[in-house]
Design a protein around this motif. Sequence first.
Motif, mmCIF file in Angstrom:
data_model
loop_
_atom_site.group_PDB
_atom_site.id
_atom_site.type_symbol
_atom_site.label_atom_id
_atom_site.label_comp_id
_atom_site.label_asym_id
_atom_site.label_seq_id
_atom_site.Cartn_x
_atom_site.Cartn_y
_atom_site.Cartn_z
ATOM 1 N N SER A 1 118.568 -77.672 39.965
ATOM 2 C CA SER A 1 118.454 -77.622 41.710
ATOM 3 C C SER A 1 117.853 -76.753 42.486
ATOM 4 O O SER A 1 116.817 -77.452 43.308
ATOM 5 C CB SER A 1 119.888 -78.210 42.227
ATOM 6 N N LYS A 2 118.451 -75.689 41.941
ATOM 7 C CA LYS A 2 118.111 -74.171 42.837
ATOM 8 C C LYS A 2 116.354 -74.269 42.511
ATOM 9 O O LYS A 2 115.624 -74.450 43.934
ATOM 10 C CB LYS A 2 118.280 -73.053 42.643
ATOM 11 N N LEU A 3 116.328 -74.871 41.440
ATOM 12 C CA LEU A 3 114.372 -74.213 41.284
ATOM 13 C C LEU A 3 113.874 -75.613 41.753
ATOM 14 O O LEU A 3 112.480 -75.319 42.372
ATOM 15 C CB LEU A 3 114.586 -74.826 39.656
ATOM 16 N N ALA A 4 113.990 -76.776 41.805
ATOM 17 C CA ALA A 4 113.700 -78.223 42.696
ATOM 18 C C ALA A 4 113.259 -77.776 44.427
ATOM 19 O O ALA A 4 113.011 -78.216 44.678
ATOM 20 C CB ALA A 4 114.139 -79.435 41.754
ATOM 21 N N ARG A 5 114.748 -77.374 44.249
ATOM 22 C CA ARG A 5 113.903 -77.125 45.905
ATOM 23 C C ARG A 5 113.082 -76.236 45.983
ATOM 24 O O ARG A 5 112.845 -76.723 47.156
ATOM 25 C CB ARG A 5 115.479 -76.712 46.387
ATOM 26 N N ARG A 6 112.386 -75.158 45.792
ATOM 27 C CA ARG A 6 111.454 -74.481 45.878
ATOM 28 C C ARG A 6 110.686 -74.987 46.293
ATOM 29 O O ARG A 6 109.465 -74.871 46.237
ATOM 30 C CB ARG A 6 111.967 -72.949 44.308
ATOM 31 N N GLY A 7 110.482 -76.120 45.172
ATOM 32 C CA GLY A 7 108.812 -76.888 45.138
ATOM 33 C C GLY A 7 109.404 -77.779 46.639
ATOM 34 O O GLY A 7 108.309 -78.168 47.610
ATOM 35 N N SER A 8 109.911 -78.732 46.286
ATOM 36 C CA SER A 8 110.742 -79.650 47.550
ATOM 37 C C SER A 8 111.886 -79.870 48.308
ATOM 38 O O SER A 8 112.782 -79.942 46.927
ATOM 39 C CB SER A 8 109.783 -81.153 47.860
ATOM 40 N N GLY A 9 112.225 -79.619 49.138
ATOM 41 C CA GLY A 9 113.788 -79.866 49.688
ATOM 42 C C GLY A 9 114.425 -81.016 48.929
ATOM 43 O O GLY A 9 115.881 -80.712 48.373
ATOM 44 N N SER A 10 114.210 -81.996 49.489
ATOM 45 C CA SER A 10 114.322 -83.097 48.561
ATOM 46 C C SER A 10 114.847 -83.021 46.836
ATOM 47 O O SER A 10 115.412 -84.133 47.105
ATOM 48 C CB SER A 10 113.524 -84.483 49.548
ATOM 49 N N ALA A 11 113.772 -82.496 46.369
ATOM 50 C CA ALA A 11 113.994 -83.151 45.655
ATOM 51 C C ALA A 11 115.368 -82.062 44.058
ATOM 52 O O ALA A 11 115.559 -82.549 43.178
ATOM 53 C CB ALA A 11 112.538 -81.995 44.364
ATOM 54 N N SER A 12 115.824 -81.270 45.231
ATOM 55 C CA SER A 12 117.248 -80.702 44.949
ATOM 56 C C SER A 12 118.148 -81.853 44.461
ATOM 57 O O SER A 12 119.388 -81.806 43.678
ATOM 58 C CB SER A 12 117.708 -79.467 45.621
ATOM 59 N N ARG A 13 118.101 -82.638 45.365
ATOM 60 C CA ARG A 13 119.371 -83.599 44.903
ATOM 61 C C ARG A 13 118.660 -84.730 43.644
ATOM 62 O O ARG A 13 119.639 -85.307 43.411
ATOM 63 C CB ARG A 13 119.492 -84.775 46.567
ATOM 64 N N SER A 14 117.289 -84.474 43.616
ATOM 65 C CA SER A 14 117.076 -85.277 42.144
ATOM 66 C C SER A 14 117.601 -85.480 40.850
ATOM 67 O O SER A 14 117.029 -86.325 40.236
ATOM 68 C CB SER A 14 116.097 -86.145 42.727
ATOM 69 N N ILE A 15 118.667 -84.566 41.043
ATOM 70 C CA ILE A 15 118.464 -83.658 39.802
ATOM 71 C C ILE A 15 119.633 -84.781 39.131
ATOM 72 O O ILE A 15 119.857 -84.729 38.334
ATOM 73 C CB ILE A 15 118.566 -82.127 40.265
#
Length: 323
Positions: A130-144
């Motif tokens: 989630s942290k890693l995805a967040r660094r790409g795009s904030g909303s991606a942190s939730r799609s985990i």
Amino acid sequence: MSNWVRAHTNIALIKYWGKADEDLILPMNNSLSLTLDAFYTETSVTFDDALRSDELYLDDRMQDLAALKKVKTVLDLVREKAGITSKAKVMSYNHVPTAAGLASSASGLAALAGAASLAAGLELSSEELSKLARRGSGSASRSIYGGFAEWQKGTSHETSFAVPVDDADWDIGMLFIVVSDNKKDVSSREGMSRTVQTSPFYQGWLDSLDDDLSAMKLAIKEQDIHEVGVIAERNALKMHATTLGADPPFTYWSPDSMKAMEAVRALRDKGYSVHFTMDAGPNVKLICRQTQLEEIRTHLLNDFSESQLISARPGPGLHVVSR
Ligand code: 2P0
């Protein structure tokens, strides 16, 4: 073994709007979303010493440097963690029912976080992904995660990540009304930055969030579709109100967005529990009972075409798929 990873998109019911740190992508507020079955991205990553630079292919088309920017942020973090120096080839396919601009950075960057860490041999927890995805795009942190997830804003890279809230295994669905957009785009990144810096309404948005978030969590716990819709709709309207106060002002609404909102209100007058939310674009997303999706869709066919109406149900979290 397959190295393809799939992530589904999510729609926020309590919106992420504004960054406290633009480099680390730390948000100003917690947000809460529902992951959906209807739209997803599948991605594979190959690290290869023979490559001279990172390459990104989206639906088989090679992307330019601008598109590679968010992707490179995630790849660099994975390389650093795994001690890899080689460049990567990223293949990504977006699955959306229509060519209606619904491709999402949430599913894209979440799938990338999963695929890149898999390719690098890292075994990351959901929290780390989630942290890693967040660094790409904030909303991606939730799609985990599948179902409902809350992105807890935190105060640092280590403390800003999403957590699962509820698997959404109950009578909730969403219906997308895809409307035309003739306006010049303000990206969500630019839009939220401008709003934080210039809108006098932004503080009002922040001040109202704790109440909306705690009410939403209670409504989800009680599986109360009406309350979930009421809170999501008012939260979205407040977010969109902040953009009108920005300098220069802007809005993501089009005339057809307002037509869709009116259609939702008319459905409520008929007795349906249906509410709407909107993101950084003109499409309107309805929140209603999953068991009434088809009935509501039939009513909406009076005002919108078949291809404009897309039903969605709660979807799963990040997972490996075979292709
Ligand atoms: C959301 N949006 O919570 C909000 C509501 C748009 C409106 O998350 O700059 O693409 O990459 O962190 O994640 C869209 O923002 O922005 C978004 P970045 P992102 O879904």
